[in-house]
Motif scaffolding. Structure first.
Motif, PDB file in Angstrom:
ATOM      1  N   ARG A   1       0.840  -1.205   0.000  1.00 33.57           N
ATOM      2  CA  ARG A   1       0.000   0.000   0.000  1.00 33.57           C
ATOM      3  C   ARG A   1       0.868   1.245   0.000  1.00 33.57           C
ATOM      4  NH1 ARG A   1      -2.416   3.680   3.487  1.00 33.57           N
ATOM      5  NH2 ARG A   1      -4.532   4.270   2.886  1.00 33.57           N
ATOM      6  N   SER A   2       1.928   1.222   0.788  1.00 34.71           N
ATOM      7  CA  SER A   2       2.854   2.346   0.832  1.00 34.71           C
ATOM      8  C   SER A   2       3.519   2.568  -0.529  1.00 34.71           C
ATOM      9  CB  SER A   2       3.909   2.104   1.910  1.00 34.71           C
ATOM     10  OG  SER A   2       4.867   3.126   1.903  1.00 34.71           O
ATOM     11  N   ILE A   3       3.918   1.477  -1.180  1.00 33.62           N
ATOM     12  CA  ILE A   3       4.530   1.575  -2.501  1.00 33.62           C
ATOM     13  C   ILE A   3       3.548   2.182  -3.494  1.00 33.62           C
ATOM     14  CG2 ILE A   3       5.341   0.203  -4.476  1.00 33.62           C
ATOM     15  CD1 ILE A   3       6.581  -1.728  -2.375  1.00 33.62           C
ATOM     16  N   ILE A   4       2.313   1.710  -3.451  1.00 33.89           N
ATOM     17  CA  ILE A   4       1.296   2.237  -4.367  1.00 33.89           C
ATOM     18  C   ILE A   4       1.104   3.731  -4.147  1.00 33.89           C
ATOM     19  CG2 ILE A   4      -1.180   2.196  -4.906  1.00 33.89           C
ATOM     20  CD1 ILE A   4      -1.059  -0.846  -4.278  1.00 33.89           C
ATOM     21  N   LEU A   5       0.961   4.136  -2.890  1.00 37.80           N
ATOM     22  CA  LEU A   5       0.759   5.555  -2.602  1.00 37.80           C
ATOM     23  C   LEU A   5       1.952   6.395  -3.015  1.00 37.80           C
ATOM     24  CD1 LEU A   5      -1.033   5.304   0.865  1.00 37.80           C
ATOM     25  CD2 LEU A   5      -2.055   5.846  -1.360  1.00 37.80           C
ATOM     26  N   ASP A   6       3.179   5.894  -2.788  1.00 40.60           N
ATOM     27  CA  ASP A   6       4.380   6.620  -3.201  1.00 40.60           C
ATOM     28  C   ASP A   6       4.415   6.810  -4.708  1.00 40.60           C
ATOM     29  OD1 ASP A   6       5.235   6.819  -0.591  1.00 40.60           O
ATOM     30  OD2 ASP A   6       6.747   5.233  -0.755  1.00 40.60           O
ATOM     31  N   TYR A   7       4.172   5.735  -5.439  1.00 41.06           N
ATOM     32  CA  TYR A   7       4.215   5.832  -6.896  1.00 41.06           C
ATOM     33  C   TYR A   7       3.063   6.665  -7.441  1.00 41.06           C
ATOM     34  CZ  TYR A   7       8.214   2.881  -7.806  1.00 41.06           C
ATOM     35  OH  TYR A   7       9.487   2.389  -7.880  1.00 41.06           O
ATOM     36  N   GLN A   8       1.915   6.601  -6.790  1.00 45.44           N
ATOM     37  CA  GLN A   8       0.806   7.430  -7.243  1.00 45.44           C
ATOM     38  C   GLN A   8       1.142   8.904  -7.076  1.00 45.44           C
ATOM     39  OE1 GLN A   8      -2.511   5.847  -5.013  1.00 45.44           O
ATOM     40  NE2 GLN A   8      -3.276   4.753  -6.802  1.00 45.44           N
ATOM     41  N   SER A   9       1.737   9.255  -5.941  1.00 48.14           N
ATOM     42  CA  SER A   9       2.071  10.667  -5.735  1.00 48.14           C
ATOM     43  C   SER A   9       3.207  11.111  -6.650  1.00 48.14           C
ATOM     44  CB  SER A   9       2.425  10.935  -4.274  1.00 48.14           C
ATOM     45  OG  SER A   9       3.589  10.231  -3.903  1.00 48.14           O
ATOM     46  N   GLN A  10       4.183  10.229  -6.895  1.00 54.17           N
ATOM     47  CA  GLN A  10       5.287  10.562  -7.796  1.00 54.17           C
ATOM     48  C   GLN A  10       4.836  10.602  -9.249  1.00 54.17           C
ATOM     49  OE1 GLN A  10       8.380   7.702  -7.123  1.00 54.17           O
ATOM     50  NE2 GLN A  10       8.706   8.303  -5.007  1.00 54.17           N
ATOM     51  N   GLY A  11       3.944   9.683  -9.588  1.00 48.73           N
ATOM     52  CA  GLY A  11       3.554   9.565 -10.979  1.00 48.73           C
ATOM     53  C   GLY A  11       2.391  10.427 -11.388  1.00 48.73           C
ATOM     54  N   ALA A  12       1.730  11.094 -10.454  1.00 40.58           N
ATOM     55  CA  ALA A  12       0.552  11.892 -10.793  1.00 40.58           C
ATOM     56  C   ALA A  12       0.877  12.987 -11.802  1.00 40.58           C
ATOM     57  CB  ALA A  12      -0.058  12.487  -9.534  1.00 40.58           C
ATOM     58  N   ALA A  13       2.009  13.648 -11.628  1.00 37.99           N
ATOM     59  CA  ALA A  13       2.366  14.743 -12.531  1.00 37.99           C
ATOM     60  C   ALA A  13       2.749  14.229 -13.913  1.00 37.99           C
ATOM     61  CB  ALA A  13       3.513  15.551 -11.935  1.00 37.99           C
ATOM     62  N   THR A  14       3.468  13.111 -13.952  1.00 38.97           N
ATOM     63  CA  THR A  14       3.921  12.600 -15.246  1.00 38.97           C
ATOM     64  C   THR A  14       2.859  11.762 -15.941  1.00 38.97           C
ATOM     65  OG1 THR A  14       4.911  10.666 -14.195  1.00 38.97           O
ATOM     66  CG2 THR A  14       6.338  12.567 -14.552  1.00 38.97           C
ATOM     67  N   GLU A  15       1.851  11.319 -15.228  1.00 36.42           N
ATOM     68  CA  GLU A  15       0.815  10.458 -15.800  1.00 36.42           C
ATOM     69  C   GLU A  15       0.051  11.167 -16.909  1.00 36.42           C
ATOM     70  OE1 GLU A  15      -1.372   7.033 -16.371  1.00 36.42           O
ATOM     71  OE2 GLU A  15       0.408   7.312 -15.183  1.00 36.42           O
ATOM     72  N   ALA A  16      -0.229  12.448 -16.715  1.00 34.31           N
ATOM     73  CA  ALA A  16      -0.974  13.192 -17.732  1.00 34.31           C
ATOM     74  C   ALA A  16      -0.188  13.275 -19.033  1.00 34.31           C
ATOM     75  CB  ALA A  16      -1.306  14.583 -17.213  1.00 34.31           C
ATOM     76  N   ALA A  17       1.127  13.444 -18.924  1.00 33.12           N
ATOM     77  CA  ALA A  17       1.966  13.568 -20.117  1.00 33.12           C
ATOM     78  C   ALA A  17       2.214  12.220 -20.771  1.00 33.12           C
ATOM     79  CB  ALA A  17       3.287  14.230 -19.741  1.00 33.12           C
ATOM     80  N   SER A  18       2.406  11.171 -19.988  1.00 32.47           N
ATOM     81  CA  SER A  18       2.723   9.853 -20.529  1.00 32.47           C
ATOM     82  C   SER A  18       2.046   8.780 -19.688  1.00 32.47           C
ATOM     83  CB  SER A  18       4.243   9.642 -20.530  1.00 32.47           C
ATOM     84  OG  SER A  18       4.557   8.340 -20.951  1.00 32.47           O
ATOM     85  N   PRO A  19       0.878   8.292 -20.135  1.00 31.10           N
ATOM     86  CA  PRO A  19       0.123   7.344 -19.312  1.00 31.10           C
ATOM     87  C   PRO A  19       0.767   5.975 -19.153  1.00 31.10           C
ATOM     88  CG  PRO A  19      -0.951   7.686 -21.415  1.00 31.10           C
ATOM     89  CD  PRO A  19       0.204   8.635 -21.352  1.00 31.10           C
ATOM     90  N   ASN A  20       1.785   5.637 -19.907  1.00 38.25           N
ATOM     91  CA  ASN A  20       2.414   4.317 -19.826  1.00 38.25           C
ATOM     92  C   ASN A  20       3.776   4.375 -19.146  1.00 38.25           C
ATOM     93  OD1 ASN A  20       0.305   2.982 -21.145  1.00 38.25           O
ATOM     94  ND2 ASN A  20       1.042   3.696 -23.104  1.00 38.25           N
ATOM     95  N   THR A  21       3.871   5.098 -18.070  1.00 38.18           N
ATOM     96  CA  THR A  21       5.141   5.246 -17.377  1.00 38.18           C
ATOM     97  C   THR A  21       5.464   4.009 -16.555  1.00 38.18           C
ATOM     98  OG1 THR A  21       4.124   6.210 -15.431  1.00 38.18           O
ATOM     99  CG2 THR A  21       4.812   7.746 -17.174  1.00 38.18           C
ATOM    100  N   ALA A  22       6.714   3.898 -16.164  1.00 36.71           N
ATOM    101  CA  ALA A  22       7.147   2.785 -15.306  1.00 36.71           C
ATOM    102  C   ALA A  22       6.426   2.840 -13.965  1.00 36.71           C
ATOM    103  CB  ALA A  22       8.654   2.836 -15.102  1.00 36.71           C
ATOM    104  N   ALA A  23       6.165   4.059 -13.486  1.00 40.06           N
ATOM    105  CA  ALA A  23       5.464   4.206 -12.206  1.00 40.06           C
ATOM    106  C   ALA A  23       4.071   3.583 -12.291  1.00 40.06           C
ATOM    107  CB  ALA A  23       5.362   5.674 -11.811  1.00 40.06           C
ATOM    108  N   THR A  24       3.390   3.776 -13.409  1.00 39.60           N
ATOM    109  CA  THR A  24       2.063   3.196 -13.587  1.00 39.60           C
ATOM    110  C   THR A  24       2.144   1.673 -13.557  1.00 39.60           C
ATOM    111  OG1 THR A  24       1.344   5.090 -14.890  1.00 39.60           O
ATOM    112  CG2 THR A  24       0.052   3.077 -15.111  1.00 39.60           C
ATOM    113  N   ALA A  25       3.144   1.119 -14.199  1.00 38.54           N
ATOM    114  CA  ALA A  25       3.310  -0.339 -14.216  1.00 38.54           C
ATOM    115  C   ALA A  25       3.550  -0.871 -12.814  1.00 38.54           C
ATOM    116  CB  ALA A  25       4.459  -0.720 -15.147  1.00 38.54           C
ATOM    117  N   VAL A  26       4.340  -0.173 -12.027  1.00 39.92           N
ATOM    118  CA  VAL A  26       4.622  -0.613 -10.656  1.00 39.92           C
ATOM    119  C   VAL A  26       3.359  -0.539  -9.814  1.00 39.92           C
ATOM    120  CG1 VAL A  26       5.894  -0.061  -8.549  1.00 39.92           C
ATOM    121  CG2 VAL A  26       7.069  -0.044 -10.743  1.00 39.92           C
ATOM    122  N   VAL A  27       2.589   0.532  -9.967  1.00 39.61           N
ATOM    123  CA  VAL A  27       1.347   0.671  -9.211  1.00 39.61           C
ATOM    124  C   VAL A  27       0.386  -0.448  -9.583  1.00 39.61           C
ATOM    125  CG1 VAL A  27      -0.712   2.098  -8.885  1.00 39.61           C
ATOM    126  CG2 VAL A  27       1.544   3.144  -8.816  1.00 39.61           C
TER     127      VAL A  27
END
Length: 119
Positions: free
Chosen positions: A55-81
């Motif tokens: 859960r902690s990993i998911i929340l960390d990646y969600q907060s880190q990836g929120a800004a980049t998700e809009a620009a590139s929806p297929n990021t490594a952070a999304t895959a990890v989440v």
């Protein structure tokens, strides 16, 4: 080396059905009942810790990836989440009874959301 059991005594009331399940499980593993129950407690605590960590990993990646998700929806952070989310669900499925899983699937069906199938 065997761990010293000086943490205390736990008195626990269980239903006859639960006691039968515990005794059957202990017999199947060839362990004394007390050792079997301690093992179940350890397994549950370890699983709980893994779920909290995921859960902690998911929340960390969600907060880190929120800004980049809009620009590139297929990021490594999304895959990890996604991976951590599915792993968390699979771990939770080990904890719940089949009837609870069926009830959750029925709720998902009412919401038109397909459940994640077990492999």
């Amino acid at each position: 080396m065997k761990e010293t059991l000086s943490g205390g005594i736990l008195h626990l009331r269980v239903t006859p059905a639960q006691m039968n399940r515990l005794r059957s499980g202990a017999a199947l593993t060839g362990k004394p009942l007390a050792d079997y129950v301690r093992g179940l407690i350890d397994d549950a605590l370890n699983l709980s810790e893994q779920i909290v960590e995921l859960r902690s990993i998911i929340l960390d990646y969600q907060s880190q990836g929120a800004a980049t998700e809009a620009a590139s929806p297929n990021t490594a952070a999304t895959a990890v989440v996604q991976s951590a989310s599915v792993e968390t669900l699979l771990l939770l499925r080990q904890l719940v009874k089949p009837e609870h899983t069926r009830a959750a699937h029925a709720d998902l069906a009412r919401l038109s959301i397909p459940p994640i199938p077990l492999a």
